[in-house]
Motif scaffolding. Structure first.
Motif, PDB file in Angstrom:
ATOM      1  N   TYR A 110      -9.691   3.534  -5.753  1.00  0.00           N
ATOM      2  CA  TYR A 110      -8.497   3.396  -4.709  1.00  0.00           C
ATOM      3  C   TYR A 110      -7.623   3.256  -4.740  1.00  0.00           C
ATOM      4  CZ  TYR A 110      -5.399   1.632  -0.548  1.00  0.00           C
ATOM      5  OH  TYR A 110      -4.635   0.813   0.182  1.00  0.00           O
ATOM      6  N   THR A 111      -5.692   3.762  -4.508  1.00  0.00           N
ATOM      7  CA  THR A 111      -4.686   3.162  -5.234  1.00  0.00           C
ATOM      8  C   THR A 111      -3.579   3.835  -4.435  1.00  0.00           C
ATOM      9  OG1 THR A 111      -3.541   3.904  -7.581  1.00  0.00           O
ATOM     10  CG2 THR A 111      -4.048   5.894  -7.254  1.00  0.00           C
ATOM     11  N   LEU A 112      -2.718   3.131  -4.824  1.00  0.00           N
ATOM     12  CA  LEU A 112      -0.810   3.530  -3.826  1.00  0.00           C
ATOM     13  C   LEU A 112      -0.656   4.797  -4.611  1.00  0.00           C
ATOM     14  CD1 LEU A 112       0.355   0.008  -2.869  1.00  0.00           C
ATOM     15  CD2 LEU A 112      -1.082   1.227  -1.639  1.00  0.00           C
ATOM     16  N   ALA A 113       0.231   5.439  -4.269  1.00  0.00           N
ATOM     17  CA  ALA A 113       0.305   6.760  -4.985  1.00  0.00           C
ATOM     18  C   ALA A 113       2.139   6.211  -5.887  1.00  0.00           C
ATOM     19  CB  ALA A 113       1.637   7.900  -4.194  1.00  0.00           C
ATOM     20  N   ALA A 114       2.768   5.010  -5.557  1.00  0.00           N
ATOM     21  CA  ALA A 114       3.725   5.133  -6.011  1.00  0.00           C
ATOM     22  C   ALA A 114       2.486   3.804  -7.864  1.00  0.00           C
ATOM     23  CB  ALA A 114       4.520   3.979  -5.736  1.00  0.00           C
ATOM     24  N   LYS A 115       1.561   3.107  -7.191  1.00  0.00           N
ATOM     25  CA  LYS A 115       1.268   2.615  -8.366  1.00  0.00           C
ATOM     26  C   LYS A 115       0.503   3.751  -9.484  1.00  0.00           C
ATOM     27  CE  LYS A 115      -2.057  -0.853  -9.664  1.00  0.00           C
ATOM     28  NZ  LYS A 115      -3.377  -1.470  -8.338  1.00  0.00           N
ATOM     29  N   LEU A 116       0.698   4.914  -9.196  1.00  0.00           N
ATOM     30  CA  LEU A 116      -0.567   5.596  -9.925  1.00  0.00           C
ATOM     31  C   LEU A 116       0.282   6.027 -10.575  1.00  0.00           C
ATOM     32  CD1 LEU A 116      -2.282   7.710 -10.628  1.00  0.00           C
ATOM     33  CD2 LEU A 116      -2.720   9.388  -8.419  1.00  0.00           C
TER      34      LEU A 116
END
Length: 288
Positions: free
Chosen positions: A164-170
């Motif tokens: 799982y990840t946030l789009a901005a973090k990825l």
């Protein structure tokens, strides 16, 4: 998941001076579940770690006059079940979910836009086996992130590798990897998991470079490993996030081809629940 537990050695009959016991007597049952259990293929500390569970099994074995082999089979089954549970816990932890969410907690009555039958079908994980994408589209407070995490958790429990990840973090991680000349390695790492969950796609505008890097991750996974996204924007509004029209169209194509699209609606049931609680508290205060 299949757990492999080594079989115990087969006894070839009692010693001539020993008394044969066809069933497990209470004293022997207590010793069988005692402070150390030595079974081939099992860690020595198994009984110490699960003393309560094995003591219960020994008590049950004595009460039901279970044979030694029957008691041993129960011990092995308990150990295999425990190993499966611990593997699931490790996969859920490795997924890096920000919080715990389950399908049992989701209020389908509060959000009639979400079809319970479809969600429970997705919970079987068949779409992950087939490498199909999943898109959860809806406004804030409509349950899309809840469903994303809950379905990801179900997949992890079923034995799939999930991240799982946030789009901005990825995107930030990909930009840093490109700067440090490790982009290929980073993309491959995200390509290996069975299910990649990307949350909050559409909340922030991405420059062309960031969008291109995200597109590479999606291309790496196309039709082989699943991607699930949650977005507050309908597909027509994704040009706000991916400002280059052709790249935006290609990303939408990667995330929708052959997959499932669930629209969670526009009415925030979280806000509705907050208002309902406030109104109930006000009524209680007025009545008091």
């Amino acid at each position: 998941m299949t757990s492999f537990c080594a079989a115990a050695p087969v006894a070839h009959g009692p010693h001539p001076r020993e008394t044969r016991h066809d069933h497990l007597s209470p004293p022997r049952a207590d010793r069988g579940s005692g402070r150390s259990l030595h079974l081939p293929g099992l860690p020595e500390a198994t009984a110490a770690d699960h003393a309560g569970q094995f003591t219960d099994l020994a008590t049950t074995a004595a009460r039901e006059q279970m044979s030694y082999l029957g008691f041993l089979a129960e011990l092995l089954m308990a150990e295999c079940d425990d190993r499966d549970r611990r593997r699931s816990e490790r996969r859920i932890k490795a997924a890096s979910f920000p919080r715990q969410k389950s399908l049992r907690e989701f209020d389908f009555d509060a959000n009639p836009n979400v079809d319970p039958a479809m969600i429970h079908t997705l919970a079987t994980g068949d779409w992950v086996c087939k490498g199909m994408p999943l898109c959860l589209i809806g406004d804030s407070g409509t349950g899309k992130s809840h469903l994303l995490i809950a379905l990801g958790t179900e997949a992890a429990m079923a034995g799939f590798r999930v991240k799982y990840t946030l789009a901005a973090k990825l995107v930030n991680e990909l930009v840093e990897a490109a700067d440090e000349k490790v982009l290929t390695k980073t993309i491959a790492r995200y390509g290996r998991v069975d299910l990649l969950c990307i949350d909050e796609l559409g909340y922030m505008e991405l420059d062309r470079h960031g969008a291109e890097l995200l597109f590479q991750v999606l291309t790496e996974r196309e039709e082989t490993n699943s991607v699930a996204i949650a977005s507050n924007e309908s597909f027509s509004g994704w040009t706000k996030t991916f400002t280059e029209p052709r790249l935006c169209a290609a990303i939408v194509d990667r995330l929708t081809y052959g997959g499932n699209i669930i629209e969670t609606g526009t009415e925030s049931y979280r806000l509705a629940q907050t208002r309902a609680r406030a109104e109930a508290a006000a009524r209680q205060t007025a009545a008091g």
